[in-house]
Design an enzyme around this catalytic site. Structure first.
Site, mmCIF file in Angstrom:
data_model
loop_
_atom_site.group_PDB
_atom_site.id
_atom_site.type_symbol
_atom_site.label_atom_id
_atom_site.label_comp_id
_atom_site.label_asym_id
_atom_site.label_seq_id
_atom_site.Cartn_x
_atom_site.Cartn_y
_atom_site.Cartn_z
ATOM 1 N N ASP A 205 -2.493 -1.150 -0.181
ATOM 2 C CA ASP A 205 -4.258 -1.913 0.544
ATOM 3 C C ASP A 205 -4.400 -2.956 -0.321
ATOM 4 O OD1 ASP A 205 -6.581 0.491 1.093
ATOM 5 O OD2 ASP A 205 -6.404 0.001 -0.591
ATOM 6 N N GLU A 256 16.317 -0.930 -6.687
ATOM 7 C CA GLU A 256 16.911 0.116 -7.246
ATOM 8 C C GLU A 256 17.478 1.377 -6.672
ATOM 9 O OE1 GLU A 256 13.527 0.752 -10.640
ATOM 10 O OE2 GLU A 256 13.887 -1.282 -11.694
HETATM 11 C C1 GLC Z 1 -8.355 -0.711 2.745
HETATM 12 C C2 GLC Z 1 -8.754 0.762 3.427
HETATM 13 C C3 GLC Z 1 -9.873 0.860 3.961
HETATM 14 C C4 GLC Z 1 -10.956 0.697 2.340
HETATM 15 C C5 GLC Z 1 -10.827 -0.182 1.293
HETATM 16 C C6 GLC Z 1 -10.834 -0.923 0.191
HETATM 17 O O1 GLC Z 1 -8.731 -1.653 3.930
HETATM 18 O O2 GLC Z 1 -7.820 0.475 4.297
HETATM 19 O O3 GLC Z 1 -10.217 2.053 4.392
HETATM 20 O O4 GLC Z 1 -12.218 1.092 2.680
HETATM 21 O O5 GLC Z 1 -9.434 -0.898 1.761
HETATM 22 O O6 GLC Z 1 -10.173 0.260 0.055
#
Ligand code: GLC
Length: 590
Positions: A205, A256
């Site tokens: 993310d 790993e």
């Molecule tokens: C990413 C995720 C989104 C979230 C953001 C903050 O863009 O896809 O859903 O709100 O990160 O974590």
């Protein structure tokens, strides 16, 4: 082990599960891990290679689960680690791999690190794990600078003792300081924890935000909100060069394992920088969001494909194709609204959502037709395709969720200077069973009575203790969902669901099986049309099993297109000899 078993993710179809809205096994109105396990037969029949689970970790749901309290546990409302192990076993038994979402840019404010930072106070090493700064103004009452959060409002929040902390997203999502060894250690442990449990890969993310430089210049000199994806090394927040060192260290961990694990980066960066994240000594793959951003114009899709293929070539990886995900309005809706070029992608649909879907006409028949055509355009491309749950059911965005039922923080804050309704409209729980609902008197946008039924979303699973009374789904389902329920589409030979099944089966049998990732564009000459007409057509050829060639053709234009000689494998619309507007075909030649 054959090469494609090791690097299976390079040509995979990955199905994104948003766990709280996939299927609810215990009747509390919130989807859960046992619900995903109960859906594995369905997913196997769909023909996917892997599932990606959006966060299922303990969370206060300040941002749909992307505010993680504990990275190595399951939210008790969604199940237990034993349930997770059962899910992995069930998925693997069906040759479905499992990818989990890692959220390393920020934690929840309830994470033990942040709680310790609050307790320990200014100047402590616990605070160093985050980005705390004194405020400006006589009493420090002003934020350290004018940065805005991606969800709107200041990116700084003040705590009781007067210091401010940085949060690029919601205030409940404090940003971590990746220069702190504890932070690195926490995530290295987390990666190993899930790899040891049999997880096959990760989705990272906001992968482009981890490395920040808040020391080279005084903070108040950096008052302008820096842009994501600018590709500029001066940018203190986004896409900094130091981020790659973090991913190189993660690669050592992935290697790993046998087979080595991989990750796909969510990185909103310029195409020339995407390749760095995807390189074999870093994560392996990066999302290309150009499809998800494109309006229904042939030129936009052509450019998206060209850029995606070039990035894959540069990085020594493969491309990814995404039409929808949990962050964008569903594509069947995007394609059914008037196509108007705007400065910012999705401006038109976001405006329509803000007005509860009341301003412009959503032509659902057209949206469906184009979504079917888009599937054929996408699925013959080399690389991995990411499907978002419900797109195989032809779901549209739910535009008129009552404002007091919205969960997404975007809806409560003004983002980038614009008001937004947020992303809940694509996160409504899936409809599984049409007959579960009373026949609706009107499908005018009214919502189901979730107390009694939820289109089978809350369905008992074997051996799962049920709530005394089934609760309403956490987001309301509109009555028109009945037309998209899995059992109904299953029984209709030409349904969206059956089109997805057929396309995925053909992709496996004819394309993935060859291991050949080359693509040849087809233009005016190959199609026997004018150069002008060719601008409205996307056509390409791929080597197919048995020494044959598969050609995917999509006609965006108003002129019918005569098909070349060959066998029509599948078409998105019934064919009347030629290929009409907004339709695609797969042909087998040679
Ligand atoms: C990413 C995720 C989104 C979230 C953001 C903050 O863009 O896809 O859903 O709100 O990160 O974590």
């Amino acid at each position: 082990m054959a090469i494609n078993a090791i690097e299976w993710w390079k040509q995979a179809v990955v199905y994104q599960v948003y766990p709280r809205s996939f299927r609810d096994a215990d009747g509390d109105g919130l989807g859960d891990i046992r619900g995903v396990t109960a859906g594995i037969d369905y997913l196997a029949e769909l023909g996917i290679d892997a599932i990606w689970l959006s966060p299922f970790y303990p969370s206060e749901l300040a941002d749909g689960g992307y505010d993680v309290i504990d990275y190595r546990a399951v939210d008790p409302r969604l199940g237990t680690l034993d349930d997770f192990d059962e899910l992995i076993a069930a998925a693997h038994a069906h040759y479905i791999r499992v990818i989990v979402d890692i959220v390393p840019n920020h934690t929840s404010n309830k994470h033990r690190f942040f709680q310790a930072a609050l307790a320990a106070g200014p100047g402590s090493s616990e605070r160093e794990r985050y980005i705390f700064r004194p405020g400006r103004g006589e009493h420090g009452e002003l934020p350290p600078n004018g940065w805005m959060s991606c969800f709107g409002g200041s990116a700084w929040e003040r705590v009781e003792d007067g210091e401010w902390y940085l949060h690029l997203f919601a205030a409940e999502q404090p940003d971590l300081n990746w220069q702190h060894p504890d932070v690195r250690e926490e995530f290295e442990r987390t990666l190993r924890f899930w790899c040891d449990r049999g997880v096959d890969g990760f989705r990272v993310d906001v992968a482009h935000a981890l490395a920040k430089d808040l020391t080279s210049r005084p903070l108040d000199e950096l008052d302008q909100a820096p842009k994501q994806g600018s590709g500029n090394a001066d940018n203190p927040l986004w896409d900094r060069p130091e981020v790659h060192e973090i991913y190189r260290s993660w690669r050592r961990i992935f290697n790993e394992y046998e087979p080595p694990r991989f990750a796909v980066a969510e990185a909103w960066v310029t195409p020339d920088h995407q390749r760095l994240y995807a390189s074999p000594d870093e994560l392996g793959q990066v999302f290309n969001f150009e499809f998800a951003k494109a309006d229904w114009y042939a030129a936009d899709f052509r450019r998206a494909i060209e850029e995606g293929l070039a990035c894959a070539e540069d990085s020594g990886s493969t491309s990814t194709w995404v039409l929808s995900n949990h962050d964008v309005p569903r594509h069947a809706t995007r394609y059914g609204l008037p196509q108007v070029k705007a400065k910012v992608h999705h401006q038109f649909v976001n405006d329509w959502l803000l007005r509860d879907g009341a301003t412009y006409t959503e032509d659902r028949a057209l949206g469906t037709k184009r979504a079917r055509a888009a599937l054929l355009m996408e699925m013959a491309l080399p690389g991995s395709a990411y499907i978002y749950q419900g797109e195989e059911l032809g779901l549209f965005e739910v535009a008129n969720i009552p404002w007091d039922r919205l969960e997404d923080p975007q809806a409560r804050r003004t983002c980038h200077g614009d008001a937004l309704k947020g992303r809940d409209g694509c996160r409504v729980p899936l409809p599984w069973v049409a007959s579960d609902m009373p026949a609706p008197a009107a499908w005018d946008g009214s919502f189901g009575d979730g107390d009694t039924a939820s289109f089978g979303f809350s369905a008992p699973a074997t051996g799962v203790a049920r709530a005394d009374k089934t609760a309403a789904p956490h987001l309301p389902q509109p009555l028109w969902f009945v037309e998209h329920a899995v059992d109904r589409l299953d029984a209709e030979p030409g349904s969206m669901l059956n089109l997805y099944r057929r396309i995925l089966a053909l992709r496996h049998e004819l394309l993935t099986s060859t291991g050949d990732t080359s693509l040849t564009w087809w233009g005016a000459d190959e199609l026997g049309i004018s150069a002008e007409q060719a601008l409205e057509v996307i056509a390409y050829a791929r080597p197919a099993a048995g020494g044959k060639t598969l050609v995917s053709i999509t006609n965006f234009g108003a002129h019918e297109l005569a098909l070349p000689d060959g066998e029509v494998l599948v078409s998105s619309e019934p064919l009347t000899g030629a290929l009409g507007q907004d339709a695609s075909v797969w042909m087998l030649l040679g």
